[in-house]
Motif scaffolding. Structure first.
Motif, PDB file in Angstrom:
ATOM      1  N   TRP A  47       0.835  -1.193   0.000  1.00 33.30           N
ATOM      2  CA  TRP A  47       0.000   0.000   0.000  1.00 33.30           C
ATOM      3  C   TRP A  47       0.878   1.254   0.000  1.00 33.30           C
ATOM      4  O   TRP A  47       0.597   2.207  -0.725  1.00 33.30           O
ATOM      5  CB  TRP A  47      -0.953  -0.002   1.192  1.00 33.30           C
ATOM      6  CG  TRP A  47      -1.901   1.150   1.164  1.00 33.30           C
ATOM      7  CD1 TRP A  47      -3.091   1.219   0.500  1.00 33.30           C
ATOM      8  CD2 TRP A  47      -1.727   2.416   1.807  1.00 33.30           C
ATOM      9  NE1 TRP A  47      -3.668   2.444   0.690  1.00 33.30           N
ATOM     10  CE2 TRP A  47      -2.848   3.201   1.496  1.00 33.30           C
ATOM     11  CE3 TRP A  47      -0.736   2.959   2.607  1.00 33.30           C
ATOM     12  CZ2 TRP A  47      -3.003   4.497   1.963  1.00 33.30           C
ATOM     13  CZ3 TRP A  47      -0.887   4.253   3.078  1.00 33.30           C
ATOM     14  CH2 TRP A  47      -2.021   5.009   2.751  1.00 33.30           C
ATOM     15  N   TRP A 129      -5.350  -1.587  -5.505  1.00 27.59           N
ATOM     16  CA  TRP A 129      -5.263  -0.644  -4.391  1.00 27.59           C
ATOM     17  C   TRP A 129      -6.030   0.646  -4.642  1.00 27.59           C
ATOM     18  O   TRP A 129      -6.070   1.140  -5.772  1.00 27.59           O
ATOM     19  CB  TRP A 129      -3.820  -0.243  -4.128  1.00 27.59           C
ATOM     20  CG  TRP A 129      -2.970  -1.220  -3.402  1.00 27.59           C
ATOM     21  CD1 TRP A 129      -1.771  -1.731  -3.844  1.00 27.59           C
ATOM     22  CD2 TRP A 129      -3.169  -1.772  -2.094  1.00 27.59           C
ATOM     23  NE1 TRP A 129      -1.246  -2.572  -2.889  1.00 27.59           N
ATOM     24  CE2 TRP A 129      -2.079  -2.614  -1.809  1.00 27.59           C
ATOM     25  CE3 TRP A 129      -4.184  -1.635  -1.146  1.00 27.59           C
ATOM     26  CZ2 TRP A 129      -1.966  -3.314  -0.613  1.00 27.59           C
ATOM     27  CZ3 TRP A 129      -4.074  -2.341   0.048  1.00 27.59           C
ATOM     28  CH2 TRP A 129      -2.978  -3.163   0.307  1.00 27.59           C
ATOM     29  N   ARG A 133      -6.831   4.003   3.364  1.00 26.87           N
ATOM     30  CA  ARG A 133      -6.606   2.870   4.245  1.00 26.87           C
ATOM     31  C   ARG A 133      -7.537   2.951   5.437  1.00 26.87           C
ATOM     32  O   ARG A 133      -8.182   3.964   5.676  1.00 26.87           O
ATOM     33  CB  ARG A 133      -5.162   2.746   4.669  1.00 26.87           C
ATOM     34  CG  ARG A 133      -4.598   3.942   5.345  1.00 26.87           C
ATOM     35  CD  ARG A 133      -3.159   3.742   5.660  1.00 26.87           C
ATOM     36  NE  ARG A 133      -3.042   3.499   7.093  1.00 26.87           N
ATOM     37  CZ  ARG A 133      -1.912   3.417   7.704  1.00 26.87           C
ATOM     38  NH1 ARG A 133      -0.792   3.498   7.034  1.00 26.87           N
ATOM     39  NH2 ARG A 133      -1.859   3.230   8.998  1.00 26.87           N
ATOM     40  N   GLY A 142      -5.299  -1.669   3.895  1.00 25.30           N
ATOM     41  CA  GLY A 142      -5.518  -0.836   2.728  1.00 25.30           C
ATOM     42  C   GLY A 142      -6.868  -1.164   2.117  1.00 25.30           C
ATOM     43  O   GLY A 142      -7.298  -2.318   2.111  1.00 25.30           O
ATOM     44  N   MET A 144      -9.277  -1.603  -1.067  1.00 25.15           N
ATOM     45  CA  MET A 144      -9.049  -2.005  -2.454  1.00 25.15           C
ATOM     46  C   MET A 144     -10.306  -2.572  -3.081  1.00 25.15           C
ATOM     47  O   MET A 144     -11.273  -2.860  -2.389  1.00 25.15           O
ATOM     48  CB  MET A 144      -7.966  -3.070  -2.487  1.00 25.15           C
ATOM     49  CG  MET A 144      -8.404  -4.282  -1.729  1.00 25.15           C
ATOM     50  SD  MET A 144      -7.202  -5.611  -1.633  1.00 25.15           S
ATOM     51  CE  MET A 144      -5.862  -5.049  -2.534  1.00 25.15           C
ATOM     52  N   ILE A 160      -1.683  -4.007   4.477  1.00 23.69           N
ATOM     53  CA  ILE A 160      -0.957  -3.052   3.626  1.00 23.69           C
ATOM     54  C   ILE A 160       0.417  -3.571   3.208  1.00 23.69           C
ATOM     55  O   ILE A 160       1.043  -3.002   2.317  1.00 23.69           O
ATOM     56  CB  ILE A 160      -0.815  -1.674   4.309  1.00 23.69           C
ATOM     57  CG1 ILE A 160       0.025  -1.774   5.585  1.00 23.69           C
ATOM     58  CG2 ILE A 160      -2.163  -1.039   4.563  1.00 23.69           C
ATOM     59  CD1 ILE A 160       0.363  -0.431   6.205  1.00 23.69           C
TER      60      ILE A 160
END
Length: 171
Positions: A47, A129, A133, A142, A144, A160
């Motif tokens: 991340w 990603w 976060r 993170g 996504m 992450i």
């Protein structure tokens, strides 16, 4: 025959969309960071690394932009949400409309405790990603977009430290 025609139109569009493709008001890059073509997986980033991966004039998408993209997933054969598609022998998902779309390959991931990449082979999974976060129960996660065969694209959170792919949007 209809399937080939749609893919031909898609291929033609992608080859000419150097500045990106607009989907739901957001301009998306036509390939992953580190990829030579739209169906190439590209590089895998933690991340933190992903935050700096996009070139000048581009950035990571927000979670909301990824969610909007996830809702625009279509199967070119049926024009409806469905399972994975294959472009030039690579499995992935097509997002947008037949007039304005991008292909995200099922690139898999790199687990942080390993140097091996899954490449999405078993479940045809893709992970992309966002710029955001979430800290939950003391874990750094993170945000996504993820998808796999038999599952509609959705927004999720992952460690992450894992390596996932990056698709940038225009600033």
């Amino acid at each position: 025959v209809l399937f080939r025609s749609i893919l031909y139109d898609w291929d033609y569009q992608m080859e000419r969309a150097e500045e990106g493709v607009i989907i739901n008001g957001v301009t998306w890059a036509t390939k992953n960071i580190g990829a030579a073509s739209p169906e190439d997986y590209g590089n895998y980033y933690t991340w933190e690394e992903a935050q700096k991966a996009c070139p000048k004039g581009w950035r990571l998408p927000t979670a909301r932009e990824l969610e909007s993209l996830a809702k625009s997933y279509i199967d070119p054969r049926t024009n409806r949400w469905s399972s994975t598609v294959e472009i030039h022998g690579v499995t992935g998902y097509k997002f947008g409309t037949n007039e304005s779309n991008i292909f995200l390959p099922s690139a898999g991931y790199r687990w942080y405790k390993s140097t091996d990449v899954t490449k999405g082979i078993e479940d045809k999974a893709g992970f992309y990603w966002s710029s955001e976060r979430s800290d939950w129960a003391g874990e750094q996660l993170g945000i996504m977009m993820e998808f796999s065969q038999g599952m509609d694209p959705r927004i999720g959170t992952y460690d992450i430290r894992n390596g996932y792919t990056v698709r940038c949007v225009k600033e």
